[in-house]
Design an enzyme around this catalytic site. Structure first.
Site, PDB file in Angstrom:
ATOM      1  N   LEU A  88      68.177  23.917  18.385  1.00 26.75           N
ATOM      2  CA  LEU A  88      67.638  22.727  19.037  1.00 26.75           C
ATOM      3  C   LEU A  88      66.220  22.461  18.558  1.00 26.75           C
ATOM      4  CD1 LEU A  88      69.033  23.922  22.432  1.00 26.75           C
ATOM      5  CD2 LEU A  88      69.807  21.842  21.273  1.00 26.75           C
ATOM      6  N   THR A 131      63.318  26.664  15.603  1.00 23.18           N
ATOM      7  CA  THR A 131      61.942  27.026  15.228  1.00 23.18           C
ATOM      8  C   THR A 131      61.034  26.670  16.396  1.00 23.18           C
ATOM      9  OG1 THR A 131      62.402  26.575  12.909  1.00 23.18           O
ATOM     10  CG2 THR A 131      60.089  26.631  13.563  1.00 23.18           C
ATOM     11  N   LYS A 170      58.829  33.192  10.988  1.00 28.31           N
ATOM     12  CA  LYS A 170      59.397  31.907  10.543  1.00 28.31           C
ATOM     13  C   LYS A 170      58.289  30.873  10.336  1.00 28.31           C
ATOM     14  CE  LYS A 170      61.458  27.938  10.257  1.00 28.31           C
ATOM     15  NZ  LYS A 170      62.130  27.368   9.133  1.00 28.31           N
TER      16      LYS A 170
HETATM   17  P1  NAP Z   1      67.814  17.560  14.343  1.00 29.95           P
HETATM   18  O1  NAP Z   1      68.770  17.118  13.317  1.00 29.95           O
HETATM   19  O2  NAP Z   1      66.729  16.643  14.799  1.00 29.95           O
HETATM   20  O3  NAP Z   1      68.666  18.060  15.637  1.00 29.95           O
HETATM   21  C1  NAP Z   1      68.033  18.414  16.829  1.00 29.95           C
HETATM   22  C2  NAP Z   1      69.065  18.880  17.829  1.00 29.95           C
HETATM   23  O4  NAP Z   1      68.401  19.185  19.082  1.00 29.95           O
HETATM   24  C3  NAP Z   1      70.117  17.814  18.163  1.00 29.95           C
HETATM   25  O5  NAP Z   1      71.339  18.453  18.442  1.00 29.95           O
HETATM   26  C4  NAP Z   1      69.534  17.186  19.428  1.00 29.95           C
HETATM   27  O6  NAP Z   1      70.497  16.532  20.233  1.00 29.95           O
HETATM   28  C5  NAP Z   1      69.009  18.414  20.125  1.00 29.95           C
HETATM   29  N1  NAP Z   1      68.040  18.112  21.170  1.00 29.95           N
HETATM   30  C6  NAP Z   1      66.765  17.698  21.014  1.00 29.95           C
HETATM   31  N2  NAP Z   1      66.179  17.521  22.215  1.00 29.95           N
HETATM   32  C7  NAP Z   1      67.116  17.859  23.138  1.00 29.95           C
HETATM   33  C8  NAP Z   1      67.109  17.906  24.563  1.00 29.95           C
HETATM   34  N3  NAP Z   1      66.018  17.582  25.274  1.00 29.95           N
HETATM   35  N4  NAP Z   1      68.240  18.281  25.194  1.00 29.95           N
HETATM   36  C9  NAP Z   1      69.340  18.624  24.483  1.00 29.95           C
HETATM   37  N5  NAP Z   1      69.416  18.611  23.137  1.00 29.95           N
HETATM   38  C10 NAP Z   1      68.300  18.229  22.478  1.00 29.95           C
HETATM   39  O7  NAP Z   1      67.046  18.883  13.911  1.00 29.95           O
HETATM   40  P2  NAP Z   1      67.484  20.033  12.865  1.00 29.95           P
HETATM   41  O8  NAP Z   1      66.951  19.647  11.542  1.00 29.95           O
HETATM   42  O9  NAP Z   1      68.926  20.367  13.057  1.00 29.95           O
HETATM   43  O10 NAP Z   1      66.560  21.212  13.411  1.00 29.95           O
HETATM   44  C11 NAP Z   1      66.907  21.994  14.552  1.00 29.95           C
HETATM   45  C12 NAP Z   1      65.928  23.152  14.621  1.00 29.95           C
HETATM   46  O11 NAP Z   1      66.036  23.918  13.411  1.00 29.95           O
HETATM   47  C13 NAP Z   1      64.447  22.738  14.726  1.00 29.95           C
HETATM   48  O12 NAP Z   1      63.769  23.670  15.517  1.00 29.95           O
HETATM   49  C14 NAP Z   1      63.979  22.789  13.270  1.00 29.95           C
HETATM   50  O13 NAP Z   1      62.584  22.974  13.172  1.00 29.95           O
HETATM   51  C15 NAP Z   1      64.770  24.001  12.773  1.00 29.95           C
HETATM   52  N6  NAP Z   1      65.040  24.056  11.311  1.00 29.95           N
HETATM   53  C16 NAP Z   1      65.428  22.944  10.627  1.00 29.95           C
HETATM   54  C17 NAP Z   1      65.707  23.061   9.267  1.00 29.95           C
HETATM   55  C18 NAP Z   1      66.150  21.873   8.444  1.00 29.95           C
HETATM   56  O14 NAP Z   1      66.073  21.964   7.214  1.00 29.95           O
HETATM   57  N7  NAP Z   1      66.629  20.797   9.032  1.00 29.95           N
HETATM   58  C19 NAP Z   1      65.587  24.297   8.618  1.00 29.95           C
HETATM   59  C20 NAP Z   1      65.225  25.429   9.361  1.00 29.95           C
HETATM   60  C21 NAP Z   1      64.945  25.284  10.713  1.00 29.95           C
HETATM   61  P3  NAP Z   1      70.879  14.978  19.959  1.00 29.95           P
HETATM   62  O15 NAP Z   1      71.842  14.990  18.797  1.00 29.95           O
HETATM   63  O16 NAP Z   1      71.495  14.538  21.219  1.00 29.95           O
HETATM   64  O17 NAP Z   1      69.587  14.269  19.635  1.00 29.95           O
END
Ligand code: NAP
Length: 294
Positions: free
Chosen positions: A64, A95, A170
């Site tokens: 998340l 993260t 991280k």
């Molecule tokens: P993302 O595409 O923006 O997805 C975020 C997720 O969190 C979605 O499922 C969203 O739900 C959910 N969410 C956010 N606020 C919420 C709330 N209040 N209640 C319930 N669900 C909520 O982000 P991501 O890229 O997958 O990243 C997720 C995590 O992994 C973050 O911490 C990011 O820093 C980390 N990360 C990302 C990457 C990358 O390359 N993308 C790499 C390593 C780590 P909805 O779909 O309903 O909005």
């Protein structure tokens, strides 16, 4: 194994797809339900709530945005911890600041379950291929329980120490990458004045000692953006970059470090968000900054 995945953003969806590929029975939940469809087509089931997800699985992975999202999904109405969680394992891969992870671990343990954090390096393509870099924090017995699952998602899993140490590591490994996107933007602002075609420019940059793996992997995307074309799907959003850079500044300063380069990169990312780029890929920073003020 029956594994639940809560959070089907860019990363959670890729992780769930990988777990289906390697043979697990995967159940999913996401706040907005449109994101589950491709996973259901691949064989996942959908849980009606986080609590129902916890009821039906042995292990639950959360991926998340940040601390408030974790609060909502673990402790909100119908949250994970209101399900049948006794002796189950929760792996949080988000993260977040070390303190968020430490506080969450106490709540999960208080509900009778085990908890490890395992934030990851690498984006959606490595997640899909099981080639992430896992930075685990947890008690040795819990980490040993989580390791076989994380090894199916990661090329390398490091047990960094207790909960909080994986979160800190991280943030540390991601920091040079985030600062570099701002640096590439400033570098391209100079290099573009020479007047080369974008492809020639990127070919030169990826040959240089200043090129990190992310620049090499996204060179084609950056050429596309410099040519004014659509680079395709976002793998890591600028909005999440702001969140990570803020967390790095706060965490570093809490440890007494002077975080001046990280703060400068943060102000560049915030500027990009103010100009409407929050959903764009992080690599857009290299192009946004080069074009800014031209
Ligand atoms: P993302 O595409 O923006 O997805 C975020 C997720 O969190 C979605 O499922 C969203 O739900 C959910 N969410 C956010 N606020 C919420 C709330 N209040 N209640 C319930 N669900 C909520 O982000 P991501 O890229 O997958 O990243 C997720 C995590 O992994 C973050 O911490 C990011 O820093 C980390 N990360 C990302 C990457 C990358 O390359 N993308 C790499 C390593 C780590 P909805 O779909 O309903 O909005």
């Amino acid at each position: 194994m029956k594994i639940g995945v809560a959070g089907l953003g860019a990363m959670g969806a890729a992780i769930a797809a990988r777990l289906i590929d390697v043979g697990h029975q995967v159940s999913v939940w996401n706040r907005s339900d449109d994101k589950a469809k491709p996973l259901v087509d691949a064989g996942a089931t959908v849980a009606a709530s986080p609590a129902a997800l916890a009821d039906g699985c042995d292990t639950v992975i959360t991926m998340l945005t940040d601390g408030p999202a974790l609060d909502a999904v673990y402790e909100g109405p119908g949250g994970l911890l209101s399900g049948n969680v006794k002796d189950k394992l929760f792996i949080d891969m988000s993260t977040v600041p070390p303190k968020v992870s430490i506080d969450l671990a106490a709540k999960v343990r208080g509900a009778g379950a085990a908890f490890v954090e395992c934030p990851v390096g690498g984006s959606t393509a490595p997640a899909r291929q099981g080639k992430l870099l896992g930075l685990m924090g947890g008690e040795p017995a819990d980490a040993a329980r989580a390791k076989p699952i994380m090894e199916q998602l990661c090329r390398r899993v490091e047990h960094c120490g207790p909960v909080g140490s994986g979160a800190a590591m991280k943030l540390a490994i991601n920091l040079p990458l985030m600062v570099a996107w701002q640096a590439y933007g400033e570098a391209f602002a100079i290099a573009r004045t020479v007047g080369w075609e974008p492809k020639r420019l990127l070919d030169l940059f990826v040959e240089s000692n200043g090129a990190n793996n992310a620049l090499k992997m996204r060179a084609d995307m950056i050429v596309t953006m410099l040519e004014g074309r659509d680079p395709g799907a976002t793998t890591f959003s600028i909005a999440n970059g702001v969140k990570d850079l803020r967390t790095m500044v706060e965490t570093g300063e809490a440890f007494g470090a002077d975080m001046r380069a990280t703060k400068a990169a943060l102000s560049g990312f915030e500027d990009a968000v103010q100009q409407g780029n929050s959903g764009q890929d992080g690599s857009r920073m290299a192009v946004y900054w080069a074009d800014r003020g031209r």
